[in-house]
Design an enzyme around this catalytic site. Structure first.
Site, PDB file in Angstrom:
ATOM      1  CE1 TYR A  83     -34.346  73.973  -6.296  1.00  0.00           C
ATOM      2  CE2 TYR A  83     -35.303  71.982  -7.251  1.00  0.00           C
ATOM      3  CZ  TYR A  83     -34.289  72.925  -7.204  1.00  0.00           C
ATOM      4  OH  TYR A  83     -33.222  72.823  -8.061  1.00  0.00           O
ATOM      5  CG  HIS A 126     -60.551  47.605 -22.859  1.00  0.00           C
ATOM      6  ND1 HIS A 126     -59.970  46.575 -22.145  1.00  0.00           N
ATOM      7  CD2 HIS A 126     -59.870  48.729 -22.499  1.00  0.00           C
ATOM      8  CE1 HIS A 126     -58.980  47.078 -21.398  1.00  0.00           C
ATOM      9  NE2 HIS A 126     -58.915  48.374 -21.590  1.00  0.00           N
ATOM     10  NE  ARG A 131     -58.102  43.028 -24.415  1.00  0.00           N
ATOM     11  CZ  ARG A 131     -59.435  43.101 -24.384  1.00  0.00           C
ATOM     12  NH1 ARG A 131     -60.174  42.232 -25.067  1.00  0.00           N
ATOM     13  NH2 ARG A 131     -60.044  44.048 -23.699  1.00  0.00           N
ATOM     14  NE  ARG A 176     -59.446  53.196 -24.376  1.00  0.00           N
ATOM     15  CZ  ARG A 176     -58.644  52.473 -23.607  1.00  0.00           C
ATOM     16  NH1 ARG A 176     -58.124  52.992 -22.521  1.00  0.00           N
ATOM     17  NH2 ARG A 176     -58.353  51.224 -23.912  1.00  0.00           N
ATOM     18  CE  LYS A 229     -51.912  48.786 -22.190  1.00  0.00           C
ATOM     19  NZ  LYS A 229     -53.391  48.869 -22.283  1.00  0.00           N
ATOM     20  CB  CYS A 276     -35.077  67.918  -7.311  1.00  0.00           C
ATOM     21  SG  CYS A 276     -35.144  68.602  -5.642  1.00  0.00           S
ATOM     22  CG  MET A 277     -34.953  67.094 -13.856  1.00  0.00           C
ATOM     23  SD  MET A 277     -34.326  68.247 -15.071  1.00  0.00           S
ATOM     24  CE  MET A 277     -35.580  69.501 -15.092  1.00  0.00           C
ATOM     25  CG  ASP A 278     -31.146  66.140 -11.983  1.00  0.00           C
ATOM     26  OD1 ASP A 278     -31.679  65.734 -13.026  1.00  0.00           O
ATOM     27  OD2 ASP A 278     -30.722  67.295 -11.828  1.00  0.00           O
TER      28      ASP A 278
END
Ligand SMILES: *Cc1c(COP(=O)(O)O)cnc(C)c1O
Length: 378
Positions: free
Chosen positions: A269, A169, A225, A137, A38, A316-318
């Site tokens: 930052y 499970h 599994r 669940r 998955k 940071c983002m990048d």
């Protein structure tokens, strides 16, 4: 001089490690395996991992969604595949039934949806029933189980489906001493007895995920599994024997920039880290936009040229910034964020970030390239 092109950032997945892990798990559990693929095989790549798992002897593949299971069929996989998460009414349930994928029902609505898919596809379904033994669940509540089993049996007698499996499970398999484990095992055995009394004879009864499969032989039944352990990560750190599992994923990048900053320089930052002395910093060109957890800021370490280097300041983002030892590290040097020891591992990152290794490998991606090595025909 090497003429290899510079690679900014890539994920390398070693399929030989996946095959070796699957074989080690089969040898240890002495039980047929369902390798769980998955979420794009926990970020390792659905199809390459599925092929590696089959090559190493996985009898079953496990997928959460219909799309994942159907992608396996579309790629030519003809072996047993189980899927366990559809919303009644999803049109692709019909395709899954037609493709001979085992579908899981845990409610009357689920059975209705499968019956409708059988009518539309003209193919009897392969149906597995899931009992909720304590995870709360999905899964059928124990008080509704006998009713679900009776309907499933009637459908089997009518030729609508064959009930191929009964399963559940575990909630706490990574804590072997947790009392929920015994309670769930007992509840599962009760549910199996009810299924047998009502005339079902499933081919596979299964309960264990990686941790239980490795640690608790009594949970193995006909099939285990395994997900995370097949990818070489430890499902229950501190509780598992050494099976020689090898992390299959390496996340690497190239240093984009190296510079010295003076004492007192704030990094990234918010200046959450401030150099207390002149310091050499390396810039790693990946960030949370690529699935690098922001929680790694000031906590995780990466490997630059064989030395573990701490992340300084916020991710940071990048981009993220690491401290490298003075005189060490040059633009273009390989940075391993995580991989197999002695590199930092996904488990190390999980501990640094307050999460589990599953989340580290599954969420990394974004603009990382991805390639697979260790194919069997290489
Ligand atoms: C994800 C999953 C597994 C695999 O769990 P691991 O801990 O990765 O081995 C097994 N069964 C079900 C139902 C799952 O959702």
């Amino acid at each position: 001089m090497s003429s290899d092109p510079v690679v900014r950032a890539e994920i390398v997945v070693d399929l030989a490690a996946v095959r070796a892990n699957v074989r080690a798990l089969a040898a240890h559990t002495r039980t047929p395996l369902m390798v769980v693929v998955k979420a794009d095989a926990y970020g390792h790549g659905l199809l390459p991992v599925a092929r590696a798992a089959r090559a190493a002897g996985a009898s079953w593949l496990g997928a959460a969604t219909l799309e994942e299971a159907l992608a396996l069929r579309e790629a030519g996989d003809t072996g047993p595949v189980l899927t366990w998460l559809f919303v009644p009414g999803e049109p692709r349930l019909t395709d899954a039934v037609a493709a001979g994928i085992d579908v899981t029902a845990h409610s009357a609505e689920g059975l209705d949806a499968v019956a409708e898919a059988v009518r539309r596809s003209g193919t009897p379904a392969r149906l597995q029933l899931k009992i909720d033994t304590g995870l709360s669940r999905n899964g059928c509540a124990p008080e509704d189980w006998a009713g679900l089993v009776e309907r499933a049996r009637d459908g089997e007698r009518a030729g609508t489906w064959r009930v191929t499996g009964v399963w559940s499970h575990l909630a706490c398999s990574d804590e072997p001493d947790h009392p929920a484990n015994v309670a769930q095992l007992v509840a599962f055995e009760d549910a199996l007895a009810v299924a047998t009394e009502h005339g079902l004879a499933p081919e596979v009864r299964h309960l264990a995920n990686s941790a239980a499969a490795i640690i608790s032989p009594e949970t193995r039944f006909d099939l285990v599994r395994v997900g995370i352990a097949a990818y070489g990560l430890d499902p229950a750190p501190g509780h598992t024997p050494d099976l020689g599992l090898r992390p299959a994923m390496t996340a690497r990048a190239a240093l984009a920039h190296v510079k010295r900053v003076p004492a007192g320089a704030g990094v990234s930052y918010g200046h959450s880290w401030v150099a207390d002395r002149p310091t050499t910093l390396g810039l790693v060109p990946v960030g949370y936009g690529d699935g690098v957890p922001r929680h790694a800021g000031n906590h995780a370490q990466v490997d630059v040229g064989g030395k573990h280097c701490p992340v300084r300041g916020r991710v940071c983002m990048d981009q993220l910034v690491v401290e490298v030892p003075d005189g060490h590290g040059a633009v273009g040097d390989e940075v391993v964020l995580f991989g197999a020891a002695p590199h930092p591992t996904a488990q190390d990152w999980a501990e640094a970030c307050g999460t589990i290794s599953y989340e580290i490998v599954t969420r990394i991606g974004g603009r990382f390239g991805r390639r697979w090595v260790g194919q069997e025909d290489e």
